[in-house]
Design a protein around this motif. Structure first.
Motif, PDB file in Angstrom:
ATOM      1  N   LEU A  12       0.625  -1.338   0.088  1.00 28.85           N
ATOM      2  CA  LEU A  12      -0.084  -0.385   0.086  1.00 28.85           C
ATOM      3  C   LEU A  12       0.631   1.261  -0.068  1.00 28.85           C
ATOM      4  O   LEU A  12       0.106   1.735  -0.200  1.00 28.85           O
ATOM      5  N   LEU A  13       1.659   1.456   0.816  1.00 27.82           N
ATOM      6  CA  LEU A  13       2.656   2.489   0.336  1.00 27.82           C
ATOM      7  C   LEU A  13       3.509   2.669  -0.999  1.00 27.82           C
ATOM      8  O   LEU A  13       3.276   4.291  -1.350  1.00 27.82           O
ATOM      9  N   LEU A  14       3.523   1.384  -1.594  1.00 25.98           N
ATOM     10  CA  LEU A  14       4.587   1.650  -2.642  1.00 25.98           C
ATOM     11  C   LEU A  14       3.142   2.207  -3.674  1.00 25.98           C
ATOM     12  O   LEU A  14       3.141   2.703  -4.244  1.00 25.98           O
ATOM     13  N   LEU A  15       2.090   1.667  -3.682  1.00 30.92           N
ATOM     14  CA  LEU A  15       1.154   2.354  -4.400  1.00 30.92           C
ATOM     15  C   LEU A  15       0.345   3.104  -4.422  1.00 30.92           C
ATOM     16  O   LEU A  15       0.238   4.367  -4.692  1.00 30.92           O
ATOM     17  N   GLY A  16       1.012   3.300  -3.163  1.00 29.74           N
ATOM     18  CA  GLY A  16       0.649   5.151  -2.668  1.00 29.74           C
ATOM     19  C   GLY A  16       1.449   5.956  -3.652  1.00 29.74           C
ATOM     20  O   GLY A  16       1.546   7.615  -3.704  1.00 29.74           O
ATOM     21  N   VAL A  17       2.813   5.833  -2.710  1.00 34.76           N
ATOM     22  CA  VAL A  17       3.868   6.483  -3.994  1.00 34.76           C
ATOM     23  C   VAL A  17       4.087   6.913  -5.044  1.00 34.76           C
ATOM     24  O   VAL A  17       3.933   8.102  -5.617  1.00 34.76           O
ATOM     25  N   PHE A  18       3.706   5.654  -5.414  1.00 28.60           N
ATOM     26  CA  PHE A  18       3.410   5.533  -7.192  1.00 28.60           C
ATOM     27  C   PHE A  18       2.035   6.075  -7.669  1.00 28.60           C
ATOM     28  O   PHE A  18       2.054   6.931  -9.031  1.00 28.60           O
ATOM     29  N   GLY A  19       1.180   5.893  -7.122  1.00 30.61           N
ATOM     30  CA  GLY A  19      -0.673   6.619  -7.830  1.00 30.61           C
ATOM     31  C   GLY A  19      -1.092   7.382  -7.441  1.00 30.61           C
ATOM     32  O   GLY A  19      -1.314   8.074  -8.364  1.00 30.61           O
ATOM     33  N   ILE A  20      -0.452   7.758  -6.710  1.00 30.48           N
ATOM     34  CA  ILE A  20      -1.124   9.361  -5.792  1.00 30.48           C
ATOM     35  C   ILE A  20      -0.149  10.588  -5.714  1.00 30.48           C
ATOM     36  O   ILE A  20      -0.471  11.574  -6.172  1.00 30.48           O
ATOM     37  N   GLY A  21       0.845   9.748  -4.731  1.00 38.26           N
ATOM     38  CA  GLY A  21       2.292  11.214  -5.059  1.00 38.26           C
ATOM     39  C   GLY A  21       2.736  11.106  -6.288  1.00 38.26           C
ATOM     40  O   GLY A  21       3.095  12.784  -6.258  1.00 38.26           O
ATOM     41  N   LEU A  55     -12.050  18.719  -8.423  1.00 34.18           N
ATOM     42  CA  LEU A  55     -10.955  18.435  -9.070  1.00 34.18           C
ATOM     43  C   LEU A  55     -10.613  17.272  -7.548  1.00 34.18           C
ATOM     44  O   LEU A  55     -10.255  15.844  -7.916  1.00 34.18           O
ATOM     45  N   GLY A  56     -10.376  17.052  -6.888  1.00 31.50           N
ATOM     46  CA  GLY A  56     -10.483  16.566  -5.614  1.00 31.50           C
ATOM     47  C   GLY A  56     -11.193  15.402  -5.142  1.00 31.50           C
ATOM     48  O   GLY A  56     -11.398  14.333  -5.130  1.00 31.50           O
ATOM     49  N   VAL A  57     -12.652  15.696  -5.871  1.00 34.54           N
ATOM     50  CA  VAL A  57     -14.577  14.335  -5.803  1.00 34.54           C
ATOM     51  C   VAL A  57     -13.788  13.712  -6.732  1.00 34.54           C
ATOM     52  O   VAL A  57     -13.591  12.699  -6.842  1.00 34.54           O
ATOM     53  N   PHE A  58     -14.082  13.720  -8.138  1.00 33.59           N
ATOM     54  CA  PHE A  58     -14.496  13.176  -9.579  1.00 33.59           C
ATOM     55  C   PHE A  58     -13.131  13.004 -10.198  1.00 33.59           C
ATOM     56  O   PHE A  58     -12.960  11.686 -10.328  1.00 33.59           O
ATOM     57  N   PRO A  59     -12.517  13.218 -10.440  1.00 30.79           N
ATOM     58  CA  PRO A  59     -10.876  13.600 -11.013  1.00 30.79           C
ATOM     59  C   PRO A  59     -10.301  12.375 -10.185  1.00 30.79           C
ATOM     60  O   PRO A  59      -9.404  11.063 -10.658  1.00 30.79           O
ATOM     61  N   SER A  60     -10.644  12.622  -9.156  1.00 34.25           N
ATOM     62  CA  SER A  60      -8.969  11.872  -8.243  1.00 34.25           C
ATOM     63  C   SER A  60      -9.901  10.619  -7.309  1.00 34.25           C
ATOM     64  O   SER A  60     -10.097   9.195  -7.866  1.00 34.25           O
ATOM     65  N   VAL A  61     -10.509  10.975  -6.189  1.00 35.51           N
ATOM     66  CA  VAL A  61     -11.465   9.328  -5.553  1.00 35.51           C
ATOM     67  C   VAL A  61     -12.147   9.235  -5.817  1.00 35.51           C
ATOM     68  O   VAL A  61     -11.811   7.819  -6.029  1.00 35.51           O
ATOM     69  N   LEU A  62     -13.555   9.383  -6.619  1.00 39.57           N
ATOM     70  CA  LEU A  62     -14.571   8.731  -7.540  1.00 39.57           C
ATOM     71  C   LEU A  62     -13.370   7.763  -8.746  1.00 39.57           C
ATOM     72  O   LEU A  62     -13.667   7.005  -8.393  1.00 39.57           O
ATOM     73  N   ALA A  63     -12.618   8.605  -9.401  1.00 39.85           N
ATOM     74  CA  ALA A  63     -11.538   8.110 -10.835  1.00 39.85           C
ATOM     75  C   ALA A  63     -11.089   6.667  -9.772  1.00 39.85           C
ATOM     76  O   ALA A  63     -11.001   6.107 -10.230  1.00 39.85           O
ATOM     77  N   PHE A  64      -9.913   7.434  -9.473  1.00 38.44           N
ATOM     78  CA  PHE A  64      -9.167   6.011  -8.054  1.00 38.44           C
ATOM     79  C   PHE A  64     -10.081   4.631  -7.958  1.00 38.44           C
ATOM     80  O   PHE A  64      -9.999   3.731  -8.354  1.00 38.44           O
TER      81      PHE A  64
END
Length: 249
Positions: A8-17, A163-172
């Protein structure tokens, strides 16, 4: 979840960060057209890395479908200038776009390695916390350079909220669910719909004219996705030993 915190740490780094951050930085030194064209290489990266890491064999039909969808995306981006690729100029920002695509490919394939039983909302919260922790120093530095916090107008706040709700959280959340349902290769092919939807929204919201290359590009993208989805070459997620599965529950 404690058994998977490193993943999960690696996924957070590559996907979100990293992914979106690299793209946002890249467009400062490259054109939007270059960014879209190079970003079209992301599904191909998913296929290649998946075939190397998971040793999955991809059918000719799947490769053909991906190529057809790629051709449709490029047709929409290049519009009537079909020879525009010959004038393509490579810059530092273009390397960042490719790096962002590679990060997203790693994120996409990394989702396949997670053990079942992890709540999607909990996983999303962990990924967001990891990504925010990585981006916090850059946010503080940019805020300091800008002279501190400033009161934003209503329209800007609305854009940031969208941008914070739709392309970010919901899209993920939906993308993560798609990976679990149909696999990384098939889900990645749908990334070619981004330029297609961008063209449609430009026509509907900005009043742009509907051109032949829009129709041809959309037809090629949807045909390529259907062709790849019908393929039997996609291998399901790598099976896990029963001991690991029971430990994850």
């Amino acid at each position: 979840m404690r058994l998977q915190w490193q993943k999960l740490l690696l996924l957070g780094v590559f996907g979100i960060g990293l992914t979106n951050t690299l793209v946002y930085v890249a467009v400062r030194s490259t054109t939007a057209t270059n960014a879209v064209i190079l970003n079209s290489a992301t599904p191909m990266m998913v296929l290649v890395l998946g075939s190397l890491y998971f040793r999955q064999r991809l059918s000719r039909r799947q490769w053909a479908g991906m190529g057809l969808a790629l051709a449709g995306a490029l047709l929409i981006v290049l519009k009537e200038n079909l020879l525009g690729m010959s004038h393509f100029q490579f810059s530092h920002g273009d390397l960042l776009v490719l790096a962002a695509g590679l990060c997203w490919a790693v994120y996409t394939l990394g989702l396949r390695t997670l053990l079942p039983g992890l709540d999607p909302l909990v996983m999303m919260m962990v990924l967001l916390l990891v990504g925010e922790a990585i981006l916090l120093p850059a946010f503080v530095a940019e805020t300091w350079q800008a002279g501190g916090f400033h009161l934003l107008s209503g329209p800007i706040m609305g854009c940031l909220l969208y941008l914070g709700v739709f392309p970010s959280v919901l899209a993920f959340l939906m993308y993560n669910r798609a990976i679990a349902q149909v696999g990384a290769a098939k889900a990645a092919a749908f990334l070619y719909l981004m330029p297609a939807f961008g063209a449609l929204q430009s026509i509907l919201l900005l009043g742009e004219d509907l051109r032949w290359y829009h129709v041809a590009g959309l037809a090629a993208i949807f045909s390529g996705i259907v062709l790849g989805s019908l393929s039997r070459g996609t291998v399901a997620a790598t099976p896990r030993p029963p001991t690991e599965l029971s430990a994850a529950k």
